[in-house]
Design a protein around this motif. Structure first.
Motif, PDB file in Angstrom:
ATOM      1  N   LEU A 102      37.783  37.143  39.136  1.00  0.00           N
ATOM      2  CA  LEU A 102      37.871  37.991  40.321  1.00  0.00           C
ATOM      3  C   LEU A 102      37.716  37.123  41.563  1.00  0.00           C
ATOM      4  CD1 LEU A 102      35.613  41.008  39.246  1.00  0.00           C
ATOM      5  CD2 LEU A 102      38.069  40.742  38.956  1.00  0.00           C
ATOM      6  N   TYR A 103      38.556  37.355  42.541  1.00  0.00           N
ATOM      7  CA  TYR A 103      38.380  36.651  43.814  1.00  0.00           C
ATOM      8  C   TYR A 103      38.929  37.532  44.932  1.00  0.00           C
ATOM      9  CZ  TYR A 103      43.345  35.335  44.209  1.00  0.00           C
ATOM     10  OH  TYR A 103      44.713  35.365  44.344  1.00  0.00           O
ATOM     11  N   HIS A 104      38.529  37.225  46.136  1.00  0.00           N
ATOM     12  CA  HIS A 104      38.977  37.996  47.291  1.00  0.00           C
ATOM     13  C   HIS A 104      39.584  37.063  48.322  1.00  0.00           C
ATOM     14  CE1 HIS A 104      39.265  40.822  50.531  1.00  0.00           C
ATOM     15  NE2 HIS A 104      38.346  40.207  51.253  1.00  0.00           N
ATOM     16  N   GLN A 105      40.811  37.351  48.719  1.00  0.00           N
ATOM     17  CA  GLN A 105      41.493  36.590  49.776  1.00  0.00           C
ATOM     18  C   GLN A 105      40.993  37.094  51.133  1.00  0.00           C
ATOM     19  OE1 GLN A 105      43.819  34.154  49.531  1.00  0.00           O
ATOM     20  NE2 GLN A 105      44.247  33.995  51.703  1.00  0.00           N
ATOM     21  N   TYR A 238      45.848  42.787  48.014  1.00  0.00           N
ATOM     22  CA  TYR A 238      44.523  43.421  48.055  1.00  0.00           C
ATOM     23  C   TYR A 238      44.443  44.595  47.079  1.00  0.00           C
ATOM     24  CZ  TYR A 238      43.401  40.715  52.256  1.00  0.00           C
ATOM     25  OH  TYR A 238      43.135  39.695  53.146  1.00  0.00           O
ATOM     26  N   GLU A 241      43.889  43.131  43.768  1.00  0.00           N
ATOM     27  CA  GLU A 241      42.497  42.702  43.635  1.00  0.00           C
ATOM     28  C   GLU A 241      41.637  43.880  43.175  1.00  0.00           C
ATOM     29  OE1 GLU A 241      40.855  41.032  47.151  1.00  0.00           O
ATOM     30  OE2 GLU A 241      42.340  39.423  47.323  1.00  0.00           O
ATOM     31  N   THR A 244      42.429  44.686  39.509  1.00  0.00           N
ATOM     32  CA  THR A 244      41.806  43.713  38.606  1.00  0.00           C
ATOM     33  C   THR A 244      40.317  43.993  38.460  1.00  0.00           C
ATOM     34  OG1 THR A 244      43.418  42.045  39.322  1.00  0.00           O
ATOM     35  CG2 THR A 244      41.481  41.259  38.148  1.00  0.00           C
ATOM     36  N   ALA A 295      46.032  40.756  37.574  1.00  0.00           N
ATOM     37  CA  ALA A 295      45.607  39.494  38.179  1.00  0.00           C
ATOM     38  C   ALA A 295      46.818  38.642  38.540  1.00  0.00           C
ATOM     39  CB  ALA A 295      44.685  38.747  37.218  1.00  0.00           C
ATOM     40  N   ARG A 298      48.392  40.100  41.613  1.00  0.00           N
ATOM     41  CA  ARG A 298      47.537  39.731  42.757  1.00  0.00           C
ATOM     42  C   ARG A 298      47.930  38.358  43.288  1.00  0.00           C
ATOM     43  NH1 ARG A 298      41.882  38.109  40.587  1.00  0.00           N
ATOM     44  NH2 ARG A 298      43.257  36.449  39.821  1.00  0.00           N
ATOM     45  N   ASP A 299      48.028  37.391  42.377  1.00  0.00           N
ATOM     46  CA  ASP A 299      48.352  36.022  42.789  1.00  0.00           C
ATOM     47  C   ASP A 299      49.760  35.930  43.358  1.00  0.00           C
ATOM     48  OD1 ASP A 299      45.870  35.467  41.749  1.00  0.00           O
ATOM     49  OD2 ASP A 299      46.631  34.589  39.880  1.00  0.00           O
ATOM     50  N   HIS A 302      49.864  37.604  46.907  1.00  0.00           N
ATOM     51  CA  HIS A 302      49.203  36.790  47.920  1.00  0.00           C
ATOM     52  C   HIS A 302      50.048  35.556  48.249  1.00  0.00           C
ATOM     53  CE1 HIS A 302      45.675  39.029  48.781  1.00  0.00           C
ATOM     54  NE2 HIS A 302      45.075  38.873  47.615  1.00  0.00           N
TER      55      HIS A 302
END
Length: 319
Positions: A102-105, A238, A241, A244, A295, A298-299, A302
């Motif tokens: 998990l990550y947040h831009q 987002y 995100e 995920t 996921a 998401r990538d 972004h």
């Protein structure tokens, strides 16, 4: 065979969790099988390849008539499955499925902060409408939340792909490869939805909410993409995100016992076929695959949000 009927193509090799073409390994194949390079298999019902690389169409014995004269024949669909109609897509493996991070831009600028605010508002509605944000977590709440989420998540790829396709036609120029990735994303989200709807069919009230949400979101995204594609891809990044994180929470609930039923519930046939799961796969296995898909989306989005609309797409079909 003559050199005009054969061509050297890159051999597909595994890099990390994806299968990618290698420019170092070449394989000689007949030219007429090149369209199946990125497909998982050739449609057996439409064509078979002989040892000489020749293609023979299998047609139905029934022909369409017009004024007593046969005008065309229809290929047989004998032996078709739903999987035969799917676009190419990644098939994830354990080393990736179980290591999704998990990550947040962090938003940069007013437009990205607005995109994040919109997604937070949407997530609040997802949680409230499904009852996920209060009370005990149940299978029914999880299904309502997942179904509602996927009906929204399937919109951006189809809208963006359509708009880029129409733009390519208007400008009479190449799209630089974005269309296929966007449409593959849209279908992938729809397959998530179809997996969950094998376990629960939305009732009239739920369907009404889906229709209303789709109408609002489709028109919003259509206008927004015409104005700023990068804003829209950041918004989808987002949203993915959130998806995920949501599926990670569902997996944690399964493992902790709150949704223990999905440890043993068999994965629907449509999920086993789509992700090439074994016959003894469970709903937990299917949800782990869905999280890996989200996921990846998401990538991708972004990355698209950081790119210019005319930049070449770095993702091959099925990746």
């Amino acid at each position: 065979p003559s050199s005009s009927t054969w061509r050297e193509i890159p051999t597909m090799i595994r890099v990390n969790h994806l299968v990618r073409p290698s420019s170092l390994l070449l394989t000689r194949v007949p030219i007429n099988v090149l369209p199946s390079l990125y497909c998982h298999k050739v449609n057996r019902a439409f064509a078979t390849h002989t040892l000489q690389g020749e293609q023979t169409l299998k047609t139905s014995p029934h022909h369409h008539q017009r004024g007593g004269k046969k005008v065309y024949s229809t290929p047989s669909i004998s032996g078709f499955t739903h999987q035969d109609y799917n676009l190419p897509h990644p098939i994830w493996h354990n080393e990736y499925v179980n290591q999704v991070e998990l990550y947040h831009q962090q938003p940069n600028g007013i437009a990205e902060k607005l995109a994040l605010a919109i997604v937070k508002m949407m997530r609040f509605n997802f949680d409230w409408m499904s009852g996920w944000s209060f009370g005990k977590k149940t299978i029914n709440k999880a299904l309502i939340r997942c179904i509602y989420l996927e009906t929204v998540a399937g919109v951006p790829g189809s809208v963006a792909g359509m708009l880029r396709h129409l733009q390519s036609l208007r400008r009479v120029e190449r799209d630089h490869g974005w269309i296929h990735t966007l449409l593959e994303e849209a279908e992938n989200e729809r397959m998530h939805l179809l997996t969950f709807t094998t376990l629960m069919k939305p009732g009239p009230v739920f369907r009404s909410m889906i229709w209303l949400t789709q109408g609002v979101y489709f028109n919003f995204f259509w206008v927004a993409y015409l104005i700023s594609p990068s804003f829209c891809h950041r918004l989808v990044g987002y949203l993915e995100e959130t998806a995920t994180a949501s599926y990670t929470k569902v997996l944690e609930c399964i493992d902790s016992g709150e949704l223990s039923e999905w440890r043993t519930t068999p994965a629907p046939e449509i999920a086993r076929q789509y992700w090439k799961l074994p016959d003894n796969a469970t709903m937990r296995d299917a949800i782990a695959m869905i999280r890996a898909d989200e996921a990846h989306h998401r990538d991708v989005n972004h990355n698209f949000g950081d790119m210019q609309p005319h930049d070449p797409n770095p993702y091959l079909p099925g990746h």
